[in-house]
Design an enzyme around this catalytic site. Structure first.
Site, mmCIF file in Angstrom:
data_model
loop_
_atom_site.group_PDB
_atom_site.id
_atom_site.type_symbol
_atom_site.label_atom_id
_atom_site.label_comp_id
_atom_site.label_asym_id
_atom_site.label_seq_id
_atom_site.Cartn_x
_atom_site.Cartn_y
_atom_site.Cartn_z
ATOM 1 N N HIS A 50 -7.348 -17.762 20.245
ATOM 2 C CA HIS A 50 -8.587 -18.277 19.660
ATOM 3 C C HIS A 50 -9.670 -18.386 20.733
ATOM 4 O O HIS A 50 -9.395 -18.796 21.850
ATOM 5 C CB HIS A 50 -8.318 -19.656 19.046
ATOM 6 C CG HIS A 50 -9.523 -20.245 18.396
ATOM 7 N ND1 HIS A 50 -9.969 -19.845 17.170
ATOM 8 C CD2 HIS A 50 -10.386 -21.205 18.830
ATOM 9 C CE1 HIS A 50 -11.041 -20.535 16.848
ATOM 10 N NE2 HIS A 50 -11.316 -21.370 17.846
ATOM 11 N N GLU A 63 -16.449 9.822 9.435
ATOM 12 C CA GLU A 63 -16.801 9.589 10.837
ATOM 13 C C GLU A 63 -18.098 10.295 11.207
ATOM 14 O O GLU A 63 -18.973 9.709 11.865
ATOM 15 C CB GLU A 63 -15.655 10.053 11.735
ATOM 16 C CG GLU A 63 -14.444 9.135 11.664
ATOM 17 C CD GLU A 63 -13.242 9.665 12.403
ATOM 18 O OE1 GLU A 63 -12.330 8.863 12.688
ATOM 19 O OE2 GLU A 63 -13.191 10.883 12.696
ATOM 20 N N CYS A 119 -7.927 18.537 19.491
ATOM 21 C CA CYS A 119 -8.171 17.143 19.891
ATOM 22 C C CYS A 119 -9.116 17.050 21.075
ATOM 23 O O CYS A 119 -10.114 16.336 21.034
ATOM 24 C CB CYS A 119 -6.849 16.457 20.216
ATOM 25 S SG CYS A 119 -7.064 14.757 20.782
ATOM 26 N N CYS A 134 -10.724 14.846 18.459
ATOM 27 C CA CYS A 134 -10.652 13.407 18.761
ATOM 28 C C CYS A 134 -11.517 12.969 19.937
ATOM 29 O O CYS A 134 -12.248 11.978 19.845
ATOM 30 C CB CYS A 134 -9.206 12.999 19.059
ATOM 31 S SG CYS A 134 -7.943 13.882 18.154
ATOM 32 N N TYR A 181 -11.432 11.231 6.586
ATOM 33 C CA TYR A 181 -11.869 10.548 7.807
ATOM 34 C C TYR A 181 -12.850 11.376 8.626
ATOM 35 O O TYR A 181 -13.757 10.820 9.240
ATOM 36 C CB TYR A 181 -10.660 10.108 8.637
ATOM 37 C CG TYR A 181 -9.907 11.212 9.339
ATOM 38 C CD1 TYR A 181 -10.181 11.539 10.659
ATOM 39 C CD2 TYR A 181 -8.885 11.912 8.707
ATOM 40 C CE1 TYR A 181 -9.496 12.530 11.319
ATOM 41 C CE2 TYR A 181 -8.186 12.908 9.356
ATOM 42 C CZ TYR A 181 -8.490 13.211 10.653
ATOM 43 O OH TYR A 181 -7.802 14.208 11.309
ATOM 44 N N LYS A 226 -15.333 13.539 19.474
ATOM 45 C CA LYS A 226 -15.699 12.671 18.341
ATOM 46 C C LYS A 226 -15.842 11.216 18.787
ATOM 47 O O LYS A 226 -16.838 10.550 18.467
ATOM 48 C CB LYS A 226 -14.623 12.802 17.248
ATOM 49 C CG LYS A 226 -14.837 11.979 15.987
ATOM 50 C CD LYS A 226 -14.133 10.615 16.048
ATOM 51 C CE LYS A 226 -12.656 10.719 16.302
ATOM 52 N NZ LYS A 226 -11.886 11.196 15.157
ATOM 53 N N GLU A 232 -6.599 -13.249 15.330
ATOM 54 C CA GLU A 232 -5.815 -14.442 15.013
ATOM 55 C C GLU A 232 -5.637 -14.628 13.513
ATOM 56 O O GLU A 232 -4.713 -15.326 13.078
ATOM 57 C CB GLU A 232 -6.455 -15.683 15.624
ATOM 58 C CG GLU A 232 -7.770 -16.093 14.991
ATOM 59 C CD GLU A 232 -8.365 -17.339 15.635
ATOM 60 O OE1 GLU A 232 -7.710 -18.400 15.592
ATOM 61 O OE2 GLU A 232 -9.474 -17.241 16.191
#
Length: 468
Positions: A445, A189, A48, A53, A185, A56, A450
């Site tokens: 909002h 990525e 990682c 991670c 992934y 990346k 939302e």
């Protein structure tokens, strides 16, 4: 329940592997006053921090600036000529992961964990040999946290000419063109990263659609968005062979096409890093087949009652937070007299593609197989940020709901900040929130999020497998 026969050992706990799971377990066990040793043959922080991670995500940020410069014009900014320097990015990344590695090491040292910069191999069920010096030590309990390794597809001719995610962060120079094998992934990525940095990018995947384990809408819409940006996606195809052709590579595909590129990358999955650890000598059982994952029970205990394993080496869920969670459960079980099973249900997941994907819970297809009636709420729109910039990228917000209990089974997002939303909405799903809970929550909002609390009527229902 968890006590062992009394004996004299050098350590109460010895951890093999200095990744996220191993460091967490070692550091906290040391903080509890246990005598802890930890061996790591490379750099502290594991996949990682060092080659996964963290770098990346830094490269994802770097690859997004090109579009940001373009978008700024729609908001009145005049951005001059921009250039990108690969070496600057690589050096900055290296500085950051070196800083993080130092923090990992400092935390272990602060808990009085003895660190060995060495490969460690089990000699028997309680003895570890440190390969750098030949020193042997004993431990009452042992934790295997060696993580995973890239699948290099060594049976393919020319595999040695291909890079993996391990090497991609430190290339001597940025290639002008690259072809990437894979549709998970990591492959997706990196395809977006390289394309965002100006590299001509082709993605080759054996399946019909990229990201096969994700919701169908996410797969389709992301594929369309990537194609529109200029990434070529070739499906139902694999690498047959790779050969050198001068200073470039010729990649032969199973569809009969040959691509001439500067780099070829294999991103076809990761395998448990269980080789060369001496697990057979210690009587630790592995799964059959090529993967060789360490077999564990519901408490992460191996076939040897005093040897445990956490993280990618067990091939349960290959995610850093999962390894950390499993390490925490190990500590509760072994040292706090509180047997705790890792909870692998409803794990929020992110793909740092462009646009980004965030998801938690069941996909629509999974829900259809498990529930006789589901409701699907779906909003597909252009986010406000893209209105003035003129960018065509759209967002998807999707909820999958049990038609009888009204419980929300899954939430799926495609668009900016999808990962941040998935993390927060994961809390609601973990708490068992119903669609009615979503409906009575006030909206923020204007925001994209939302949409999750303003989709009052289902887009469609699926009853006994039929959409109505």
């Amino acid at each position: 329940m968890w006590s062992l026969t009394m004996a004299t050992y050098d350590y109460d706990l010895f951890v093999i592997g200095g990744g996220s799971g191993g460091v967490r377990a070692g550091r906290l066990a040391g903080a509890m006053g246990k005598r802890v040793g930890l061996a790591e043959e490379y750099r502290m922080g594991g996949t990682c921090v060092i080659r996964g991670c963290v770098p990346k995500k830094l490269y994802v940020y770097a690859s997004q600036f090109g579009e940001s410069f373009e978008d700024a014009a729609g908001y009145g900014w005049s951005v001059g000529t921009s250039t990108f320097d690969w070496r600057t990015l690589v050096d900055a990344k290296e500085k950051e992961i070196t800083r993080l590695e130092g923090l990992y090491r400092k935390g272990l040292e602060g808990s009085k964990v003895e660190i060995f910069a060495s490969r460690a191999e089990l000699v028997d069920a309680h003895t570890i040999e440190l390969k750098s010096t030949g020193q042997r030590v004993t431990a009452e309990r042992i934790l295997i946290a060696t993580g995973g390794r890239v699948n290099r597809n060594t049976s393919m001719p020319g595999h040695e000419y291909c890079i993996s995610s391990d090497e991609a962060f430190d290339l001597a120079e940025l290639p002008k063109s690259i072809v990437i094998a894979g549709g998970g992934y990591i492959a997706v990525e990196f395809a977006n990263i390289f394309h965002g940095l100006g590299v001509e990018t082709t993605l080759v995947y054996r399946g019909k659609e990229i990201l096969s384990r994700f919701d169908h809408d996410l797969r389709v819409l992301l594929s369309e968005a990537m194609t529109a940006k200029g990434i070529r996606i070739v499906t139902e195809t694999v690498f047959n062979a790779v050969r050198k052709e001068g200073d470039r590579l010729a990649v032969e595909l199973s569809n009969g096409e040959t691509l001439i590129v500067d780099q070829a990358m294999l991103a076809i999955g990761r395998l448990p890093n269980s080789e060369g650890v001496g697990l057979d000598k210690a009587g630790v059982a592995l799964s059959k087949g090529d993967h060789g994952a360490v077999i564990v029970d519901e408490y992460s205990r191996t076939s040897q009652p005093h040897i445990y394993a956490v993280g990618d080496v067990t091939d349960r869920v290959q995610l850093t937070p999962v390894a950390i969670h499993e390490a925490m459960c190990f500590l509760e079980t072994v040292y706090k007299d509180n047997p705790t099973r890792p909870d692998h249900d409803l794990i929020p997941t992110v793909v740092f593609s462009q646009p980004e994907i965030g998801t938690v819970g069941m996909s629509e297809d999974e829900a259809i197989k498990s529930y006789p009636e589901i409701e699907v709420y779906r909003a597909h729109f252009r986010p406000m940020k893209n209105t003035l910039s003129g960018r065509a990228d759209k967002m998807l917000m999707k909820l999958v709901v049990d038609g009888k209990s009204r419980k929300v089974l899954g939430a799926h997002i495609l668009g900016p900040d999808a990962g941040e939303m998935a993390q927060l909405i994961g809390i609601a799903l973990k708490a068992g929130a119903s669609k009615d809970d979503f409906d009575r929550t006030m909206a923020v909002h204007p925001s994209a999020a939302e949409e999750f609390v303003t989709m009052y009527n289902p887009t469609y229902r699926v009853v006994n497998g039929e959409r109505i």
